[in-house]
Design a protein around this motif. Structure first.
Motif, PDB file in Angstrom:
ATOM      1  N   ILE A 162      17.732 -17.934 -13.595  1.00 42.60           N
ATOM      2  CA  ILE A 162      17.305 -17.348 -14.863  1.00 42.60           C
ATOM      3  C   ILE A 162      16.920 -18.443 -15.849  1.00 42.60           C
ATOM      4  N   VAL A 163      15.729 -18.318 -16.407  1.00 42.07           N
ATOM      5  CA  VAL A 163      15.328 -19.241 -17.479  1.00 42.07           C
ATOM      6  C   VAL A 163      15.645 -18.572 -18.805  1.00 42.07           C
ATOM      7  N   SER A 203      26.828 -19.692 -13.472  1.00 41.47           N
ATOM      8  CA  SER A 203      26.052 -20.894 -13.801  1.00 41.47           C
ATOM      9  C   SER A 203      24.569 -20.736 -13.457  1.00 41.47           C
ATOM     10  N   THR A 224      21.997 -19.704 -15.284  1.00 48.82           N
ATOM     11  CA  THR A 224      20.962 -19.869 -16.308  1.00 48.82           C
ATOM     12  C   THR A 224      20.610 -21.330 -16.521  1.00 48.82           C
ATOM     13  N   ARG A 225      19.362 -21.542 -16.893  1.00 50.77           N
ATOM     14  CA  ARG A 225      18.918 -22.869 -17.329  1.00 50.77           C
ATOM     15  C   ARG A 225      18.333 -22.677 -18.718  1.00 50.77           C
ATOM     16  N   ILE A 226      19.034 -23.241 -19.704  1.00 48.90           N
ATOM     17  CA  ILE A 226      18.655 -22.966 -21.087  1.00 48.90           C
ATOM     18  C   ILE A 226      17.582 -23.936 -21.582  1.00 48.90           C
TER      19      ILE A 226
END
Lengths: 65, 889, 68
Positions: free
Chosen positions: C10-11, C35, C37-39
């Motif tokens: 998920i971005v 873990s 997501t990449r924010i």
């Protein structure tokens, strides 16, 4: 409000702050950032005072550094 | 030798740095323990020092400085519990002081942040039961002559118990033994309730003794419980919540200077001059003037800054020297040479994420030429090293993989400036707050995420370009909203520093709550002070007072605000560089205990009015009852109103002093006479005022009986139901915030759940709003006594002065820029800009951004179909690269 | 054939002034979440255009979160 009656006619543009803990540092920064020269005097080899010994602080649990 | 930084729990050498993040990070020799200086032997450090920095002959030097004023902030010494035999401190390693326990919990401490028993570090044995003992060296005149309350220990014990539970892998039993839980600060009661919910035990008791049971190897605590029974309980570890006291050095400093101290050796101050000492030109702040917590110390520090410079205003900028920064290196045309610094943050990151693996991974990313691991990338020595490395390796883009840019980006930007790089050439990868802390149970996944975050940051850093700022002049005047004690103090503080002030008050008179208060905790008359203050403000030609007025709208930004102030049907625009919001609070009208139904029932301010004017009811009262926490500390309003315990006790004493025969009863939940106010509590008990503790589920019951009311309650000690026929029932009603909704909207500042204005940081920025140039002070921040309101008013003034004393502020940096070549002149960006920062150039038919008004939101960039606007520092090229690298390894 | 558990990527575009700060606070409070997501920090959720979201899907993201 408090007012020093001895308002000097030729004031000095510098202030001495004795003690480099969180209070001394904050005071020194505010004084310096409003246009005065500050001498910050600390007895120990480092500034930071007691707060530097604390682990985390309420409420954010940030590290005290 | 024993390491004082680690409270004797670790060792240090005779040549040492106090701790790893010390400023300055330089070694010094401890002359009392150095073998060379004491016995003429050794001398090793001189031989091994490659830079020949050791000078054994260095002597104490006396330096004479000529200064305009002095601020004393020498702080406190933690009480030494080895003086108290009954606590066995020093007889068992698992009995530690609270400062010692901080070091136990700390990642830089002697145990690396692992909660293990100091007696058994070898086997890493974790404690299963820990007890905290409150009031060690405080509220105790028999054993140690410290009759005052140290103000901070209750809260730090609660925090330590929550932290200890957090550190412990197994369920940990935490018990706090206390007399009154004094969590009177902002949001403190919420934290206390949360700790209770988390299973921390709170035992109201004074501990009789603590001693080691050498056979069983644990600690035994003897105490009397609430019902009067003697109990013995075993613990693995005992933390002594030691109080704060004035050190012998500070005492000597003050007495040598001839500064007056109070009976406990704190500097004597007046409630109306909280940072002034008895010597003109000498000011004080922090614990030197009385026990207090960090936010209060920080406020006083700023207050002292304002007081200490007030008489020196004419000499502003006469002694300051300009900061020289290295010339900025032009990196245009250079290919990216990226340096990556991966922080362990003690164990915060390194304890979860495999930092060496992340560092190794970063080495192979495109553009990366240098990688380093740090224990604390933010420490001063690492900053110095960073500057060196940037120069030495010719780095031109920096990636810091550490905590969050929200707290640390500015620090690293400063470091880049010192290294001669444009400060916008740094990018942070948030591998702590958004990684190690939230995936602490999945270290491998956290490491994988850290790699991705570093890769994304490197991809963006590769495309970072230098950004530039320009300067705008500052309107050197202030707007103060609220004309109570706080607002007037702030206005005078600013005007006496030479800056004009507009003071806006919604009522037709100045003075606020100050008009309603009788006396302070130190028995000073408030009305006299307020009258004097009002006349000073009215006489000050630099203070422009607008009565019956309110703020209707605000435009602009720090240094350049334009505020619409309405007075009746008129309205005017005030231009100002800063604004201070001091809109205060009010005593609530109780909805219980027959308030408003019976004449005998009144609030503290109602009673103050009767004291001030004189009243037959007051003079003739035979029985007086006070009920505390009316509408405070309950489900609906879970905060403490802070001032009422002291206010009630002071009023109770007034009755007793008037007529010792009067029966005075005070029904409370916890008596919160923090600091030197504790002496009032003691005086009250000595005078025969009777105190009864009650709980929320067993509140007193009030019934009208003719011209008096009957108050029924339970005495815990005797287990009896008692009733008093009261001629006066005084209710300590909750202090509630004024409605700041409209003002908050106008200035775009927020309030917390209880309606108090929200400061930028609860500990370190207690008078700043998150928005630059806006400050808060007084009871609009939280209920507080007059002395603290005055401190905070002066503090807000001091913070405001750091803006007002500047000629200009910088704008630009992260703002939108519109490429005229791509702009079709459709005006879509003008429509979406909430800050009116974009206008159409009528000649060229293209949109133009005003850097000063642009907040850098980037809405224009997202709207434009031709991608003409781009947000500098967050442009599409950079974002696309981040998106792509988030997904592709 | 080996069965793999589907782990979405998920971005997350997060506004510097609210959601990004909230994500920091989640860390401060030691909340635990998956873990996946990449924010990506942005200065306002309004600066996230359909292009950014489509780019994320083109780069094989399974989901996109815009927080503001």
């Amino acid at each position: 409000m408090e007012r020093n009656d001895l308002t000097p006619t030729d004031p000095k543009g510098s202030v001495m702050v004795v003690g480099g803990g969180v209070a001394g540092m904050q005071s020194a920064l505010d004084i310096a950032n409003s246009g005065f020269y500050v001498y910050l005097v600390e007895k120990s080899p480092a500034i930071g005072g007691k707060m530097a010994q604390l682990d985390k602080t309420f409420p954010t649990n940030d590290c005290a550094m | 030798m024993d390491d004082e930084y680690n409270e004797g729990l670790g060792k240090r050498k005779a040549i040492y740095v106090p701790y790893s993040q010390a400023v300055p990070l330089k070694y010094s020799i401890d002359p009392d323990n150095c073998l060379y200086l004491t016995k003429g032997r050794c001398g090793t450090c001189e031989k091994v020092c490659p830079s020949h920095a050791i000078n054994y002959l260095d002597q104490k030097k006396e330096i004479t400085l000529n200064v305009g004023s002095v601020v004393l902030s020498t702080g406190f010494k933690s009480f030494d519990p080895s003086k108290l035999d009954h606590l066995s401190f020093g007889q068992h390693p698992d009995i530690v002081t609270s400062m010692g326990f901080e070091r136990v919990l700390s990642a830089t401490g002697p145990q690396g942040g692992h909660l293990v028993l100091p007696s058994d570090k070898k086997h890493k044995k974790e404690p299963k039961k820990i007890a905290w003992l409150q009031c060690v060296g405080s509220r105790d005149e028999n054993r140690c002559n410290n009759g005052y309350c140290s103000s901070v220990c209750c809260m730090y014990a609660v925090k330590q118990s929550v932290m200890a539970k957090d550190h412990s892998k197994e369920p940990l039993d935490c018990a706090i033994f206390y007399m009154d839980m004094r969590t009177q600060g902002k949001d403190f009661d919420r934290y206390y309730e949360k700790a209770k919910d988390n299973g921390v035990r709170f035992v109201r008791s004074r501990v009789h003794s603590v001693y080691p049971d050498h056979d069983k190897g644990n600690l035994v605590m003897g105490y009397v419980d609430e019902l009067g029974a003697m109990v013995k309980e075993n613990f693995d570890m005992v933390v002594l919540s030691t109080g704060l006291e004035i050190s012998a050095d500070s005492f000597e400093l003050a007495t040598t200077m001839g500064i007056e101290l109070d009976r406990s050796n704190f500097i004597k101050t007046d409630s109306f001059k909280p940072v002034s000492t008895s010597m003109p030109g000498v000011y004080a702040c922090g614990v030197f003037t009385g026990p207090k917590d960090i936010p209060q110390s920080v406020m006083e520090a700023s207050a002292a800054a304002s007081a200490a410079t007030e008489n020196l205003a004419l000499a502003r900028n006469s002694k300051t020297r300009a900061v020289t920064t290295p010339r900025e290196r032009d990196v245009a045309g250079e290919s990216p040479r990226i340096g990556v610094f991966v922080c362990n943050c003690g164990t915060n990151i390194g304890g979860i994420v495999d930092v060496p693996a992340v560092a190794e991974y970063a080495r192979h990313l495109p553009g990366v030429v240098y990688v380093e691991e740090n224990l604390f990338t933010c420490s001063q020595d690492t900053q110095d090293k960073l500057v060196e490395v940037i120069k030495e390796k010719g780095l031109n883009r920096i990636v810091i993989a550490a905590c969050t840019p929200k707290t640390h980006e500015d620090l690293f930007r400063e470091t880049l400036i010192d290294a001669g790089l444009n400060k916008y050439l740094v990018e942070m990868a948030n591998i702590r707050n958004q990684d190690s802390w939230v995936h602490s149970n999945e270290p491998e996944l956290a490491t994988a995420k850290a790699r991705d975050l570093v890769r994304m940051a490197v991809a963006k850093a590769f495309r970072l370009e230098p950004l530039f700022e320009s300067q705008l002049p500052v309107t050197q005047s202030a707007l103060v909203v609220g004309g109570g004690i706080t607002g007037m103090t702030a206005a005078l503080s600013l005007s006496r520093q030479g800056y004009p002030v507009t003071l806006v008050e919604q009522n037709q008179t100045l003075g606020g709550n100050g008009r309603l208060l009788y006396k302070t905790s130190k028995n000073e008359e408030v009305s006299l002070f307020v009258r004097k203050l009002i006349s000073e403000v009215e006489a000050d030609e630099h203070v422009h007072i607008l009565l019956g007025s309110s703020v209707h709208g605000v435009e602009g930004f720090v240094g350049n605000f334009k505020t619409t102030v309405a007075t009746g049907d008129d309205s005017r625009i005030v231009e100002h560089g800063v604004a201070l919001l001091a809109t205060g609070a009010r005593e609530s009208r109780p909805a219980e205990y027959c308030y408003g139904e019976h004449d005998a029932v009144m609030t503290l301010l109602d009673l103050d009015a009767r004291f001030a004017k004189g009243s037959k009811v007051v003079d003739r009262a035979e029985n007086v009852v006070f009920i505390q926490c009316v509408g405070s500390r309950d489900q609906e309003h879970p905060y403490c109103s802070k001032v009422c315990c002291t206010h009630s006790i002071k009023s109770a004493i007034a009755f007793k002093r008037k007529n010792p025969e009067t029966g005075v009863y005070l029904l409370y939940r916890d008596i919160r006479t923090y600091g030197q106010r504790e002496f009032l509590y003691k005086e009250a008990r000595d005078l025969g005022i009777l105190f009864f503790q009650y709980d929320l589920d067993n509140k007193p019951v009030v019934t009208p009986e003719g011209d008096h009311v009957t108050v029924a309650f339970t005495d815990h000690v005797l287990g009896l139901r008692l009733a008093v026929d009261a001629d006066i029932l005084c209710l300590a009603a909750r202090i509630e915030p004024n409605d700041n909704t409209r003002l908050g909207q106008a200035f775009k500042v927020t309030s917390d759940n209880d309606g108090w204005f929200l400061e930028a940081h609860q500990k370190l920025r207690p008078v700043d709003f998150a928005t630059d140039g806006l400050f808060l002070c007084g009871m609009a921040h939280y209920p507080k006594p007059v002395d603290e309101s005055i401190s905070q008013a002066r503090a807000a003034a001091a913070r405001a002065l750091t803006v007002l004393s500047r000629d200009s502020i910088n704008v630009g940096g992260i703002v939108a820029n519109i490429n005229p070549e791509r702009c079709a002149g459709c005006g879509g960006c003008v429509e979406v800009c909430s800050y009116n920062a974009i206008t159409m150039d009528p000649a060229k038919h293209v949109a133009v951004v005003n850097d000063a008004l642009c907040k850098g939101c980037g809405a224009c960039a997202a709207t434009c179909p031709s991608e003409a606007p781009s947000l500098m520092g967050f442009n599409n090229d950079q974002l696309y690269a981040q998106i792509k690298s988030a997904m592709t390894v | 054939m080996k069965e793999e558990v589907f782990e979405p990527k998920i971005v997350a575009f997060m506004c510097n002034w609210c959601t990004y700060g909230a994500a920091d606070l989640a860390g401060v409070s030691r909340m635990q979440y998956p873990s996946n997501t990449r924010i990506i920090r942005v200065m306002c959720s309004a600066s996230v255009s359909p292009h950014h979201i489509l780019r994320a899907f083109q780069s094989k993201a399974d989901g996109v979160l815009v927080g503001g």
